[in-house]
Design a protein around this motif. Structure first.
Motif, PDB file in Angstrom:
ATOM      1  N   ASP A  28      12.984  18.212  17.379  1.00  0.00           N
ATOM      2  CA  ASP A  28      13.569  19.128  18.356  1.00  0.00           C
ATOM      3  C   ASP A  28      14.253  18.374  19.487  1.00  0.00           C
ATOM      4  O   ASP A  28      15.331  18.778  19.957  1.00  0.00           O
ATOM      5  N   GLU A  29      13.651  17.278  19.930  1.00  0.00           N
ATOM      6  CA  GLU A  29      14.270  16.469  20.983  1.00  0.00           C
ATOM      7  C   GLU A  29      15.565  15.844  20.487  1.00  0.00           C
ATOM      8  O   GLU A  29      16.548  15.760  21.233  1.00  0.00           O
ATOM      9  N   ALA A  30      15.579  15.411  19.236  1.00  0.00           N
ATOM     10  CA  ALA A  30      16.798  14.828  18.665  1.00  0.00           C
ATOM     11  C   ALA A  30      17.923  15.863  18.604  1.00  0.00           C
ATOM     12  O   ALA A  30      19.080  15.565  18.943  1.00  0.00           O
ATOM     13  N   VAL A  31      17.583  17.079  18.200  1.00  0.00           N
ATOM     14  CA  VAL A  31      18.591  18.149  18.144  1.00  0.00           C
ATOM     15  C   VAL A  31      19.122  18.453  19.541  1.00  0.00           C
ATOM     16  O   VAL A  31      20.332  18.616  19.744  1.00  0.00           O
ATOM     17  N   SER A  32      18.230  18.515  20.521  1.00  0.00           N
ATOM     18  CA  SER A  32      18.645  18.806  21.899  1.00  0.00           C
ATOM     19  C   SER A  32      19.574  17.727  22.433  1.00  0.00           C
ATOM     20  O   SER A  32      20.592  18.022  23.079  1.00  0.00           O
ATOM     21  N   LEU A  33      19.226  16.471  22.177  1.00  0.00           N
ATOM     22  CA  LEU A  33      20.087  15.375  22.634  1.00  0.00           C
ATOM     23  C   LEU A  33      21.453  15.422  21.966  1.00  0.00           C
ATOM     24  O   LEU A  33      22.483  15.186  22.609  1.00  0.00           O
ATOM     25  N   ALA A  34      21.470  15.739  20.680  1.00  0.00           N
ATOM     26  CA  ALA A  34      22.745  15.816  19.967  1.00  0.00           C
ATOM     27  C   ALA A  34      23.606  16.957  20.502  1.00  0.00           C
ATOM     28  O   ALA A  34      24.816  16.785  20.725  1.00  0.00           O
ATOM     29  N   LEU A  35      23.008  18.114  20.718  1.00  0.00           N
ATOM     30  CA  LEU A  35      23.767  19.251  21.241  1.00  0.00           C
ATOM     31  C   LEU A  35      24.306  18.982  22.635  1.00  0.00           C
ATOM     32  O   LEU A  35      25.365  19.472  23.010  1.00  0.00           O
ATOM     33  N   GLU A  36      23.571  18.182  23.384  1.00  0.00           N
ATOM     34  CA  GLU A  36      23.966  17.926  24.766  1.00  0.00           C
ATOM     35  C   GLU A  36      24.969  16.789  24.893  1.00  0.00           C
ATOM     36  O   GLU A  36      25.861  16.842  25.755  1.00  0.00           O
ATOM     37  N   ASN A  37      24.857  15.776  24.034  1.00  0.00           N
ATOM     38  CA  ASN A  37      25.612  14.545  24.266  1.00  0.00           C
ATOM     39  C   ASN A  37      26.609  14.172  23.179  1.00  0.00           C
ATOM     40  O   ASN A  37      27.503  13.349  23.439  1.00  0.00           O
ATOM     41  N   GLU A 439      17.388  20.482   1.175  1.00  0.00           N
ATOM     42  CA  GLU A 439      17.024  21.779   1.745  1.00  0.00           C
ATOM     43  C   GLU A 439      17.928  22.118   2.928  1.00  0.00           C
ATOM     44  O   GLU A 439      18.400  23.263   3.060  1.00  0.00           O
ATOM     45  N   LEU A 440      18.195  21.138   3.790  1.00  0.00           N
ATOM     46  CA  LEU A 440      19.068  21.380   4.947  1.00  0.00           C
ATOM     47  C   LEU A 440      20.486  21.732   4.507  1.00  0.00           C
ATOM     48  O   LEU A 440      21.138  22.600   5.109  1.00  0.00           O
ATOM     49  N   GLN A 441      20.979  21.078   3.469  1.00  0.00           N
ATOM     50  CA  GLN A 441      22.314  21.397   2.962  1.00  0.00           C
ATOM     51  C   GLN A 441      22.355  22.816   2.398  1.00  0.00           C
ATOM     52  O   GLN A 441      23.352  23.542   2.573  1.00  0.00           O
ATOM     53  N   LEU A 442      21.274  23.225   1.746  1.00  0.00           N
ATOM     54  CA  LEU A 442      21.199  24.597   1.239  1.00  0.00           C
ATOM     55  C   LEU A 442      21.150  25.587   2.400  1.00  0.00           C
ATOM     56  O   LEU A 442      21.801  26.648   2.350  1.00  0.00           O
ATOM     57  N   LEU A 443      20.425  25.257   3.441  1.00  0.00           N
ATOM     58  CA  LEU A 443      20.362  26.131   4.609  1.00  0.00           C
ATOM     59  C   LEU A 443      21.721  26.261   5.287  1.00  0.00           C
ATOM     60  O   LEU A 443      22.078  27.338   5.785  1.00  0.00           O
ATOM     61  N   GLN A 444      22.481  25.188   5.322  1.00  0.00           N
ATOM     62  CA  GLN A 444      23.821  25.274   5.907  1.00  0.00           C
ATOM     63  C   GLN A 444      24.703  26.234   5.113  1.00  0.00           C
ATOM     64  O   GLN A 444      25.436  27.054   5.687  1.00  0.00           O
ATOM     65  N   LEU A 445      24.639  26.160   3.796  1.00  0.00           N
ATOM     66  CA  LEU A 445      25.462  27.040   2.964  1.00  0.00           C
ATOM     67  C   LEU A 445      25.064  28.503   3.128  1.00  0.00           C
ATOM     68  O   LEU A 445      25.913  29.396   3.008  1.00  0.00           O
ATOM     69  N   THR A 446      23.792  28.760   3.397  1.00  0.00           N
ATOM     70  CA  THR A 446      23.353  30.144   3.586  1.00  0.00           C
ATOM     71  C   THR A 446      23.528  30.609   5.030  1.00  0.00           C
ATOM     72  O   THR A 446      23.218  31.752   5.360  1.00  0.00           O
ATOM     73  N   GLY A 447      24.016  29.716   5.906  1.00  0.00           N
ATOM     74  CA  GLY A 447      24.257  30.068   7.301  1.00  0.00           C
ATOM     75  C   GLY A 447      23.017  30.115   8.160  1.00  0.00           C
ATOM     76  O   GLY A 447      23.027  30.711   9.237  1.00  0.00           O
ATOM     77  N   GLN A 448      21.939  29.462   7.718  1.00  0.00           N
ATOM     78  CA  GLN A 448      20.668  29.522   8.441  1.00  0.00           C
ATOM     79  C   GLN A 448      20.256  28.195   9.055  1.00  0.00           C
ATOM     80  O   GLN A 448      19.145  28.079   9.578  1.00  0.00           O
ATOM     81  N   LEU A 449      21.113  27.204   9.017  1.00  0.00           N
ATOM     82  CA  LEU A 449      20.726  25.870   9.473  1.00  0.00           C
ATOM     83  C   LEU A 449      20.339  25.870  10.937  1.00  0.00           C
ATOM     84  O   LEU A 449      19.399  25.164  11.343  1.00  0.00           O
ATOM     85  N   GLU A 451      19.141  28.403  12.571  1.00  0.00           N
ATOM     86  CA  GLU A 451      18.181  29.460  12.842  1.00  0.00           C
ATOM     87  C   GLU A 451      16.748  29.060  12.507  1.00  0.00           C
ATOM     88  O   GLU A 451      15.831  29.825  12.797  1.00  0.00           O
ATOM     89  N   VAL A 452      16.549  27.927  11.878  1.00  0.00           N
ATOM     90  CA  VAL A 452      15.210  27.526  11.454  1.00  0.00           C
ATOM     91  C   VAL A 452      14.712  26.403  12.346  1.00  0.00           C
ATOM     92  O   VAL A 452      15.483  25.733  13.033  1.00  0.00           O
ATOM     93  N   SER A 453      13.409  26.223  12.341  1.00  0.00           N
ATOM     94  CA  SER A 453      12.816  25.097  13.050  1.00  0.00           C
ATOM     95  C   SER A 453      12.765  23.900  12.120  1.00  0.00           C
ATOM     96  O   SER A 453      12.523  24.046  10.921  1.00  0.00           O
ATOM     97  N   PHE A 454      12.966  22.740  12.685  1.00  0.00           N
ATOM     98  CA  PHE A 454      13.023  21.536  11.880  1.00  0.00           C
ATOM     99  C   PHE A 454      11.673  20.826  11.840  1.00  0.00           C
ATOM    100  O   PHE A 454      11.506  19.898  11.098  1.00  0.00           O
TER     101      PHE A 454
END
Length: 454
Positions: A28-37, A439-449, A451-454
């Motif tokens: 979650d911290e990695a995602v937050s840093l990526a979204l921010e920076n 699994e993450l690639q499948l979630l991206q194709l379904t538009g849920q990437l 929306e889920v917790s990592f």
């Protein structure tokens, strides 16, 4: 021999110390840093801000235009008028008329207002088109974020895999170092030959080199992670190696609703709406336009003194005026050489092409989802097999270790059992993160990437 042992010991201590200084970076911290920076996400957000500005009221054409003007003029006149051959009533030649420093000024200021009441609905449909363009840019920004998140976890899980491999190789190195000690003691008591010591030394060297290579790859992977996070390249993180998978029933629900959330399909729908508004905007050229105009102005003229009668100078005058005007205009382009008709036809063709593109993208998304699902299930099954393989090789290694300590198998056989376990552990690590990325690639194709917790 002693030199090799010291290198291995130093390498182990350095690795342990460096690892202790690293702070844990959760998912979650990695995602937050990526979204921010992340630079790519920042650029996408700036593009979204531009689209938002373009879709606002100030860019709609619905507001009037108001302009102001002001001016000033100054004129100084020096003149000399001669009257050759002219005489007054007494027969005296008419004198020259000379005017010096005759000053005149003029000042003006005004406001003008123009407003389009009706333009054939072109303004309305263009405004709606800009709103759709904003929503399309939102989807493009979302796509950039999704791709960045995939890139982030591709690097994040590579760091996790190499970290686990580092621990596995460190344990293998420790086992090989213990073999050296055992071989030396056995040699001293005459229970084996010098060959066992040399074999153990070779294994320590090979394990040390393997560990150094993994550590170098790990350092490079952490730099790659810092690039994605837009952090200092010298920043060091320890990552979370725990991986959980989404239940199959939930995956099936995501797949069933993929058409509603897949970003590529949603983009084609927005483009289709934009093309539809293009048709309406071009059709507005068939209709008239009605506009209003108004003006308010102020003028001040200060004229210079003049004279037309000999010996008499007429003084200057000041004229101050205010004017207010209103007007309306109707414009109807009855025939523009066929330009409007051509634009309407071309926009209809573009709309048809966009419909075809939507069908193509929909078909490709269905294919990609099925492929991604099969890849995910296959990799998940491989991971489960590799987990069982680790258990089998761990049991085999423990039995081989017992047999080796009892002298019932050779060091070569023991080493083979150790290598088998090492390969099984590293293969399991690879399979685990390969399955998660699938699994993450499948979630991206379904538009849920997102929306889920990592």
């Amino acid at each position: 021999m002693r030199y090799t042992y010291l290198i291995a010991t130093f390498l182990f201590s350095v690795c342990s110390g460096a690892k202790a200084q690293e702070k844990l970076l959760s998912k979650d911290e990695a995602v937050s840093l990526a979204l921010e920076n992340n630079f790519g996400i920042k650029v996408a957000m700036n593009q979204l801000a531009i689209a938002e500005n373009n879709s606002g009221l100030l860019n709609s054409g619905y507001l009037p235009s108001l302009s102001g003007s002001a001016g000033a003029n100054y004129n100084e006149l020096n003149s000399n008028t001669e009257y050759p051959g002219q005489f007054d009533s007494e027969g005296i030649p008419r004198p020259d008329l000379e005017i010096n420093d005759a000053e005149s000024q003029s000042y003006n200021a005004g406001l003008s207002l123009n407003y389009t009441l009706f333009d054939g609905f072109g303004r309305l449909y263009n405004y709606k088109r800009l709103k759709e363009q904003y929503h399309l840019t939102e989807l493009q920004a979302r796509e950039t974020i999704e791709n960045t998140i995939l890139q982030l976890f591709s690097v994040y899980y590579e760091v996790a895999r190499l970290s686990e491999n580092e621990n596995v190789l460190r344990q293998a190195l420790q086992i090989s170092k213990d073999r050296i000690k055992r071989a030396e003691y056995s040699f001293e008591y005459g229970q084996n030959t010098k060959l066992d010591i040399l074999n153990a030394q070779v294994d320590v060297t090979n394990d040390s080199i393997s560990l150094m290579n993994v550590q170098q790859n790990l350092v490079n992977a952490k730099r790659d992670l810092n690039v994605v996070l837009s952090q200092n390249l010298n920043e060091r993180y320890a990552v979370d190696t725990l991986v959980s998978f989404i239940p199959r029933l939930q995956i099936e629900e995501y797949i069933a609703r993929a058409k509603e959330y897949n970003v590529a399909i949603l983009q084609t729908e927005r483009n289709l709406a934009i093309n539809e508004y293009d048709i309406k905007v071009n059709r507005s050229g068939y209709l008239p336009s009605l506009g209003l105009s108004g003006s308010y102005g102020w003028n001040l003229n200060q004229s210079a003194a003049t004279s037309f009668i000999p010996g008499q100078i007429i003084p200057g005058s000041n004229r101050n005026s205010l004017n207010f005007a209103l007007g309306a205009s109707l414009t109807w382009n009855l025939f523009d050489g066929g330009g409007t008709a051509v634009r309407v036809k071309n926009s209809k063709i573009a709309y048809e092409n966009q419909e075809l593109l939507k069908e193509q993208v929909s078909l490709e998304v269905d294919r990609d989802i099925l492929n991604a699902l099969e890849i995910y299930e296959n990799r998940l099954q491989i991971f489960k097999i590799q987990e069982q393989n680790v258990i089998t090789n761990q049991n085999n290694f423990e039995r081989s270790k017992e047999q080796f300590q009892l002298g019932r198998i050779t060091s070569i056989e023991f080493r083979q059992a150790q290598i088998n376990l090492l390969n099984a552990q590293t293969n399991k690590n690879l399979a685990k993160y390969d399955a998660k990325l699938a699994e993450l690639q499948l979630l991206q194709l379904t538009g849920q990437l997102l929306e889920v917790s990592f």
